[in-house]
Design an enzyme around this catalytic site. Structure first.
Site, PDB file in Angstrom:
ATOM      1  N   GLU A 167       0.778  -1.240  -0.102  1.00  0.00           N
ATOM      2  CA  GLU A 167      -0.086  -0.082  -0.042  1.00  0.00           C
ATOM      3  C   GLU A 167       0.925   1.197  -0.036  1.00  0.00           C
ATOM      4  O   GLU A 167       0.103   2.353  -0.288  1.00  0.00           O
ATOM      5  CB  GLU A 167      -1.074   0.085   1.393  1.00  0.00           C
ATOM      6  CG  GLU A 167      -2.224  -1.106   0.946  1.00  0.00           C
ATOM      7  CD  GLU A 167      -2.785  -1.619   2.439  1.00  0.00           C
ATOM      8  OE1 GLU A 167      -2.446  -1.136   3.362  1.00  0.00           O
ATOM      9  OE2 GLU A 167      -3.437  -2.596   2.187  1.00  0.00           O
ATOM     10  N   GLU A 215       3.758 -10.864   0.819  1.00  0.00           N
ATOM     11  CA  GLU A 215       2.221 -10.524   0.871  1.00  0.00           C
ATOM     12  C   GLU A 215       1.946 -10.398  -0.656  1.00  0.00           C
ATOM     13  O   GLU A 215       2.076  -9.332  -1.296  1.00  0.00           O
ATOM     14  CB  GLU A 215       2.265  -9.283   1.616  1.00  0.00           C
ATOM     15  CG  GLU A 215       2.360  -9.401   2.988  1.00  0.00           C
ATOM     16  CD  GLU A 215       1.375  -8.106   3.647  1.00  0.00           C
ATOM     17  OE1 GLU A 215       0.928  -8.523   4.879  1.00  0.00           O
ATOM     18  OE2 GLU A 215       1.176  -7.192   3.401  1.00  0.00           O
ATOM     19  N   GLY A 239      -6.593  -7.911   1.494  1.00  0.00           N
ATOM     20  CA  GLY A 239      -8.013  -7.321   1.658  1.00  0.00           C
ATOM     21  C   GLY A 239      -9.101  -7.746   0.823  1.00  0.00           C
ATOM     22  O   GLY A 239      -9.949  -7.311   0.683  1.00  0.00           O
ATOM     23  N   SER A 268      -5.198 -11.729   3.511  1.00  0.00           N
ATOM     24  CA  SER A 268      -6.372 -12.599   3.855  1.00  0.00           C
ATOM     25  C   SER A 268      -6.203 -13.671   4.888  1.00  0.00           C
ATOM     26  O   SER A 268      -6.986 -14.649   4.624  1.00  0.00           O
ATOM     27  CB  SER A 268      -7.513 -13.041   2.507  1.00  0.00           C
ATOM     28  OG  SER A 268      -7.494 -11.969   2.073  1.00  0.00           O
ATOM     29  N   GLY A 308      -3.930  -8.296   8.362  1.00  0.00           N
ATOM     30  CA  GLY A 308      -4.420  -6.775   8.222  1.00  0.00           C
ATOM     31  C   GLY A 308      -5.940  -6.909   8.889  1.00  0.00           C
ATOM     32  O   GLY A 308      -6.186  -6.896  10.017  1.00  0.00           O
ATOM     33  N   GLY A 309      -7.130  -7.095   8.160  1.00  0.00           N
ATOM     34  CA  GLY A 309      -8.512  -7.084   8.567  1.00  0.00           C
ATOM     35  C   GLY A 309      -8.675  -7.705   9.798  1.00  0.00           C
ATOM     36  O   GLY A 309      -9.523  -7.653  10.978  1.00  0.00           O
TER      37      GLY A 309
HETATM   38  P1  13P Z   1      -5.335  -8.641   5.207  1.00  0.00           P
HETATM   39  O1  13P Z   1      -5.350  -9.581   6.202  1.00  0.00           O
HETATM   40  O2  13P Z   1      -6.532  -7.433   5.388  1.00  0.00           O
HETATM   41  O3  13P Z   1      -5.704  -9.257   3.540  1.00  0.00           O
HETATM   42  O4  13P Z   1      -4.298  -7.566   4.945  1.00  0.00           O
HETATM   43  C1  13P Z   1      -3.044  -8.083   5.038  1.00  0.00           C
HETATM   44  C2  13P Z   1      -2.077  -6.961   4.915  1.00  0.00           C
HETATM   45  O5  13P Z   1      -2.004  -5.997   4.096  1.00  0.00           O
HETATM   46  C3  13P Z   1      -1.180  -6.866   6.259  1.00  0.00           C
HETATM   47  O6  13P Z   1      -0.145  -6.066   6.174  1.00  0.00           O
END
Ligand code: 13P
Length: 266
Positions: free
Chosen positions: A97, A182, A188, A228, A249-250
Site C-alpha cells: 500500500e 504479501e 484485503g 487474507s 490486516g483485517g
Molecule cells: P488482510 O489481512 O486484510 O488481507 O491484509 C494483509 C496485509 O496487508 C497485512 O499487512
C-alpha cells in the site's frame, strides 16, 4: 527452530480510544504462550497509549512505517528514535500500500488512493537499514501484483525485492530481519494464496537470503505470509516449513480473530 511471529497491521484504523479497547480485549483473549511473538502495529497516534496498555503483557509493538533520516526538516515523517520512544520493537516497511506501482497498466493500478506513497526498492532498503541502525526489527514486505503472477513473474519480482531490500546489510543483521510475503492480489480481497504456493514463494525468499547472506542467515530469517489470513486458514499456512508467521490486516482488528490466529501459530 524459528519462533513464529504473528503481527497485526491495523493500517489506518482506530482512534486512541478504539485502539485501547481493541488491545484491552486482545490481552484478555490471548493465551500465555512464550513460543510465539505477538506484535500489534497501531496507527502512530495510538502507539503511546497501546504501549502503556501492554507493558505487562506479552504483546509487542510495531510501527507501520519508518523514515530513513533520524531528524530534521521532513514534514510528516516518523523516525526510528521516535518509534523507539513510543515503545516499538518492530517496524513494517515496503508494504504494497506504500510501494509505488507507477507505469503498471490497468486493471492493477485501479485505486488511485492506494500506492501513492511512492516507496520503491531503494527507499525500502534505506528504511530497513534505518530500522536496524536503531535496533528495531524490520518487517519487510515483498510480493507480486496480479498481472505479475499471471505472467509468471512472481519469483523474479520477489527475488528482486529481497535482493534490493538487503543491499549493504550484513549477514548478522540479515538474520534478524522478518520478511512478509504479501501477494498484493490476496490483500484485503478474501483471496488467500494456497498454502503450498505461499510456502513455495517463502522458500524462494529464504533461498534468495541464502545466496546473499549465507545459510546461517537464511536459516534464522523469519518469513511471514500476509493476505487474507483468518483463523480458519491460519493453521494450514502456519504449518508449512517456510512460513514462520503471519502479517494480518483485517482480522487483526477483531480481537477474537487475531487471538485465533495466534493460537493457530502456537
Ligand atoms: P488482510 O489481512 O486484510 O488481507 O491484509 C494483509 C496485509 O496487508 C497485512 O499487512
Amino acid at each position: 527452530m524459528r519462533k513464529p511471529v504473528i503481527a497485526g497491521n491495523w493500517k489506518l484504523n482506530g482512534t486512541i480510544a478504539e485502539a485501547l479497547a481493541l488491545v484491552t480485549e486482545l490481552k484478555a483473549l490471548l493465551p500465555t504462550n512464550e513460543n510465539v511473538d505477538v506484535v500489534v502495529c497501531p496507527p502512530f497516534t495510538a502507539l503511546g497509549t497501546v504501549a502503556a496498555a501492554t507493558t505487562s503483557s506479552a504483546i509487542q509493538l510495531g510501527g507501520q512505517d519508518i523514515f530513513f533520516r533520524q531528524k530534521g526538516a521532513y514534514t510528516g515523517q516518523i523516525s526510528g528514535p521516535m518509534l523507539l520512544d513510543c515503545g516499538c520493537k518492530y517496524v513494517i516497511m515496503g508494504h504494497s500500500e506504500r510501494r509505488g506501482r507507477f507505469g503498471v497498466p490497468e486493471p492493477d493500478f485501479t485505486d488511485d488512493v492506494l500506492r501513492v506513497f511512492g516507496d520503491n526498492d531503494t527507499t525500502v532498503n534505506l528504511k530497513l537499514r534505518a530500522a536496524l541502525a536503531n535496533g528495531l526489527i524490520p518487517i519487510c514486505c515483498v510480493g507480486e501484483i496480479l498481472s505479475e503472477r499471471e505472467t509468471g513473474q512472481t519469483d523474479d519480482v520477489v527475488r528482486k525485492q529481497v535482493i534490493a531490500a538487503l543491499k549493504d546489510v550484513s549477514p548478522e543483521e540479515t538474520a534478524t530481519v522478518i520478511f512478509a510475503y504479501e501477494p498484493v492480489w490476496a490483500i484485503g480481497t478474501g483471496k488467500v494464496c494456497a498454502a503450498d504456493e505461499a510456502d513455495r514463494v517463502c522458500g524462494i525468499i529464504r533461498a534468495t537470503v541464502a545466496s546473499i547472506a549465507g545459510d546461517a542467515a537464511a536459516h534464522a530469517v523469519r518469513i511471514q505470509y500476509g493476505g487474507s489470513v483468518k483463523p480458519d486458514n491460519a493453521q494450514d499456512l502456519l504449518g508449512r516449513p517456510n512460513i514462520d508467521g503471519a502479517l494480518v490486516g483485517g482480522a487483526s482488528l477483531k480481537a477474537a480473530d487475531f487471538a485465533g490466529i495466534v493460537i493457530a501459530a502456537g
